[in-house]
Design a protein around this motif. Structure first.
Motif, short mmCIF file in Angstrom:
data_model
loop_
_atom_site.label_atom_id
_atom_site.label_comp_id
_atom_site.label_asym_id
_atom_site.label_seq_id
_atom_site.Cartn_x
_atom_site.Cartn_y
_atom_site.Cartn_z
N GLY A 464 0.76 -1.18 -0.15
CA GLY A 464 0.14 -0.02 0.01
C GLY A 464 0.89 1.36 0.01
N GLN A 465 2.08 1.06 -0.30
CA GLN A 465 2.98 2.21 -0.33
C GLN A 465 3.21 2.79 -1.71
OE1 GLN A 465 4.40 3.62 2.82
NE2 GLN A 465 2.94 2.04 3.42
N GLU A 466 3.26 4.31 -1.85
CA GLU A 466 3.49 4.70 -3.18
C GLU A 466 4.87 4.50 -3.83
OE1 GLU A 466 1.46 8.61 -5.37
OE2 GLU A 466 2.62 8.95 -3.66
N ILE A 467 4.67 4.39 -4.91
CA ILE A 467 6.07 3.94 -5.50
C ILE A 467 6.02 4.31 -7.01
CG2 ILE A 467 6.62 1.81 -4.44
CD1 ILE A 467 5.91 0.01 -6.71
N PRO A 468 7.22 4.94 -7.44
CA PRO A 468 7.15 5.21 -9.20
C PRO A 468 6.97 4.30 -10.11
CG PRO A 468 9.19 6.24 -7.76
CD PRO A 468 8.42 5.05 -6.97
N GLN A 469 6.20 4.31 -10.93
CA GLN A 469 5.89 3.45 -11.81
C GLN A 469 6.20 4.05 -13.53
OE1 GLN A 469 2.97 0.18 -12.28
NE2 GLN A 469 2.32 0.89 -14.21
N ALA A 470 6.92 3.58 -14.17
CA ALA A 470 7.02 4.17 -15.70
C ALA A 470 6.35 3.46 -16.67
CB ALA A 470 8.62 4.23 -16.00
N PHE A 471 5.56 4.28 -17.75
CA PHE A 471 4.97 3.80 -18.56
C PHE A 471 6.05 4.12 -19.98
CE2 PHE A 471 1.71 4.19 -15.61
CZ PHE A 471 0.70 3.15 -16.26
N VAL A 472 6.39 3.09 -20.69
CA VAL A 472 7.34 3.47 -21.79
C VAL A 472 7.06 2.92 -22.96
CG1 VAL A 472 9.74 2.43 -22.30
CG2 VAL A 472 9.36 3.30 -20.01
N VAL A 473 7.28 3.85 -24.02
CA VAL A 473 7.06 3.47 -25.30
C VAL A 473 8.44 3.39 -25.88
CG1 VAL A 473 6.25 4.38 -27.47
CG2 VAL A 473 5.12 5.02 -25.42
N LEU A 474 8.78 2.16 -26.56
CA LEU A 474 10.03 1.82 -27.25
C LEU A 474 9.98 2.23 -28.64
CD1 LEU A 474 10.58 -1.69 -25.93
CD2 LEU A 474 11.58 0.13 -25.02
N GLN A 475 11.47 2.90 -28.83
CA GLN A 475 11.61 3.27 -30.34
C GLN A 475 11.45 2.04 -31.16
OE1 GLN A 475 12.15 5.90 -31.62
NE2 GLN A 475 13.60 7.24 -30.76
N GLN A 476 11.01 2.24 -32.57
CA GLN A 476 10.81 1.24 -33.32
C GLN A 476 12.16 0.21 -33.55
OE1 GLN A 476 9.06 2.38 -37.31
NE2 GLN A 476 8.86 0.36 -37.88
N GLY A 477 11.88 -0.90 -33.29
CA GLY A 477 13.13 -1.94 -33.48
C GLY A 477 14.11 -2.17 -32.01
N ALA A 478 13.61 -1.23 -31.12
CA ALA A 478 14.42 -1.36 -30.02
C ALA A 478 13.82 -2.39 -29.07
CB ALA A 478 14.43 -0.05 -29.21
N SER A 479 14.60 -2.90 -28.20
CA SER A 479 14.27 -4.07 -27.17
C SER A 479 14.68 -3.65 -26.06
CB SER A 479 14.70 -5.37 -27.87
OG SER A 479 14.55 -6.49 -26.95
N LEU A 480 14.05 -3.51 -24.95
CA LEU A 480 14.66 -3.27 -23.52
C LEU A 480 13.45 -4.06 -22.75
CD1 LEU A 480 15.08 0.50 -23.63
CD2 LEU A 480 16.80 -1.06 -23.28
N SER A 481 14.21 -4.54 -21.62
CA SER A 481 13.35 -5.37 -20.71
C SER A 481 13.03 -4.44 -19.41
CB SER A 481 14.04 -6.35 -20.06
OG SER A 481 15.29 -6.03 -19.28
N GLU A 482 12.33 -4.81 -18.50
CA GLU A 482 11.72 -3.90 -17.38
C GLU A 482 13.02 -3.69 -16.73
OE1 GLU A 482 8.49 -3.76 -13.87
OE2 GLU A 482 9.18 -5.75 -14.24
N GLY A 483 14.06 -4.89 -16.39
CA GLY A 483 15.13 -4.72 -15.61
C GLY A 483 16.02 -3.69 -16.18
#
Length: 525
Positions: A464-483
């Motif tokens: 129940g604690q507030e934490i920062p959450q990111a919403f991410v749009v990747l560049q076309q062809g890019a590959s990134l994991s949450e980590g």
């Protein structure tokens, strides 16, 4: 540091019409005022003023008088300038309506503003007709600029060749425009802006922003939003610059119009800056005419500003304001390359600013070197609104008895009078007692070459604690994991500021002015 470091300017006590068109010279009359970016059609200042006067006369004959509220639902086309200024020339008050609004939202604004007329274009007619009918606006007062059966057209009104009325009013008290706040942080409210408010804001920006006569200014930001209305429509025309209109933002068309019409100034919001910095399509167009990219409506990260400047070979600056201030209160002057690009620069002439501790109500101490601690930005000046229409309680919450507008934005300031916007006061994330500003994390995320766009909100974790959450749009062809995203941010911020969760999305929801719609993100988090 309440007073601006920029010297005060003279603010004439005249109407908007007199301010923009009252001193047109013979040379001005023949000069191009507006170019339709889509078709290339040109309108001179003489033609524009003639159309404005003719429309004012037609409206006056049909009952529009001082204080008549007229809705304007229209994209950025040259006729917008004719209609907007024609209504004001007739004594009316314009309530500008978001082009993306549904029939129900249009109805709400018409009803709340007390509008008795509505101007629109045929693609918006179904929603406009439904809204007009719901509030009792008859077909003969629903004007369709490009024509539709059963409704007057702009051509018909201009063809009546009526003389504009003789008007006498106090520009300091006469309401010129009733734009509505975006509604991203609450119910939209009508912002009462007087003729003097708008005239003042143009005068304040004259030297500070730096557009010059004859320069070409791309008008992609919507005129219905106060940024487009004041900084583009009124400011550019007053300076005898050339407005190049664009009805909606599409990157290929944006780049084509900029290139073909040799635009010098691009007034944008940060989402367009992201595209200019990162999209491969930019390399396919000749943008060598661009000398200044000026961003507003939401904070622009310094790294993003430098990336755009490097790619286009131009100056990138930004400013700050809000609808309630007509809108501009701070800008990076075009003559000040020394000012940090992540800042919003200096308070405009005739503008006072304070950074106030929201807990104590005391002004934040300004150190001799570097920025102060953050506090709420308060501003006072001739551009500040008269209040919210029919909402004394909301007015009192925002505009205090001494005339200070409480912006709701967190800012810092240094000893030279340069201001930085940290974030919205109500959007700060409280992580384990620490304050985390979403805008700071968004700027860091956009430094990643694999990220096309990003937004951050506070969400609750399992405890129940507030934490920062990111919403991410990747560049076309890019590959990134949450980590990988979490690690990228963690290496660049303090431990308490780290992003704790990441969601990959196809797009970040934004208002037409470029502001992140965090409420929509929360609904889907």
């Amino acid at each position: 540091m309440p007073a601006s470091v920029l010297p005060d300017v003279h603010i004439p006590a005249v109407s908007i019409y007199e301010s923009v068109f009252g001193a047109l010279s013979e040379e001005d009359l023949a000069a191009v005022a507006i170019i339709d970016g889509v078709t290339g059609a040109e309108t001179s200042f003489g033609q524009l003023r003639g159309q404005i006067d003719a429309l004012a006369g037609a409206l006056a004959v049909r009952g529009v008088e001082l204080g008549t509220v007229v809705g304007l639902l229209c994209p950025n086309v040259p006729a917008f300038a004719t209609v907007f200024h024609g209504i004001l020339r007739a004594g009316g008050t314009v309530t500008t309506i978001n082009s993306l609004y549904t029939a129900g939202e249009i109805e709400n604004q018409l009803r709340d503003s007390g509008a008795t007329w509505l101007f629109t274009v045929s693609p918006f007619l179904p929603a406009a007709e439904a809204a007009a009918a719901a509030v009792g606006i008859p077909p003969e007062r629903l004007v369709v600029l490009d024509g539709a059966d059963g409704h007057p057209s702009l051509r018909e009104l201009l063809g009546a060749d009526e003389r504009p009325p003789e008007l006498h009013f106090d520009p300091a008290t006469q309401i010129a425009v009733l734009p509505y706040s975006s509604g991203t942080t609450g119910h939209p409210k009508g912002v009462m802006l007087t003729h003097t408010n708008l005239v003042a804001n143009v005068a304040q920006g004259m030297g500070a922003i730096g557009v010059e006569r004859g320069e070409r200014v791309l008008a992609v930001l919507p005129f219905f939003h106060i940024y487009g209305l004041t900084v583009l429509l009124n400011y550019a025309l007053t300076l005898r610059a050339v407005l190049v209109t664009m009805p909606r933002f599409e990157l290929p068309e944006f780049l084509r119009i900029t290139s073909e019409h040799r635009c010098n100034w691009l007034f944008i919001a940060p989402p367009i800056a992201v595209a200019l910095a990162k999209h491969p399509l930019v390399d396919d167009y000749d943008l060598s005419s661009v000398t200044v990219v000026f961003s507003g409506a939401a904070p622009l990260a310094g790294a993003l500003a430098h990336a755009v400047a490097a790619r286009l070979g131009c100056t990138v600056a930004q400013g700050y304001g809000m609808t309630e201030a007509s809108p501009a209160t701070h800008v990076i002057p075009n003559t000040r390359p020394d000012i940090d690009r992540s800042s919003v620069g200096l308070a405009l002439p005739n503008t006072q600013s304070r950074v106030v501790d929201p807990e104590t109500g005391a002004d934040v101490d300004v150190p001799e070197a570097g920025p102060s601690l953050p506090g709420e930005l308060w501003v006072r000046g001739p551009q500040v609104m008269a209040g919210y229409l029919g909402n004394a309680a909301a007015t009192a919450e925002t505009l205090d008895a001494d005339g200070w507008l409480h912006t709701g934005d967190l800012a810092t300031v240094d000893a030279t009078g340069v201001y930085w916007i940290v974030d919205r006061l109500k959007e700060l994330i409280k992580y384990k007692g620490y304050q985390v500003a979403p805008a700071v994390l968004e700027a860091v995320l956009l430094e990643n070459p694999g990220i096309a766009d990003a937004a951050v909100i506070g969400v609750s974790d399992e405890d129940g604690q507030e934490i920062p959450q990111a919403f991410v749009v990747l560049q076309q062809g890019a590959s990134l994991s949450e980590g990988e995203v979490i690690a990228f941010v963690a290496s660049r911020v303090a431990p308490h500021e780290k992003v704790r969760r990441v969601r990959f999305v196809s797009a970040i929801p934004k208002s037409s002015a470029g502001k992140i719609l965090r409420r929509e993100l929360r609904e889907h988090s």
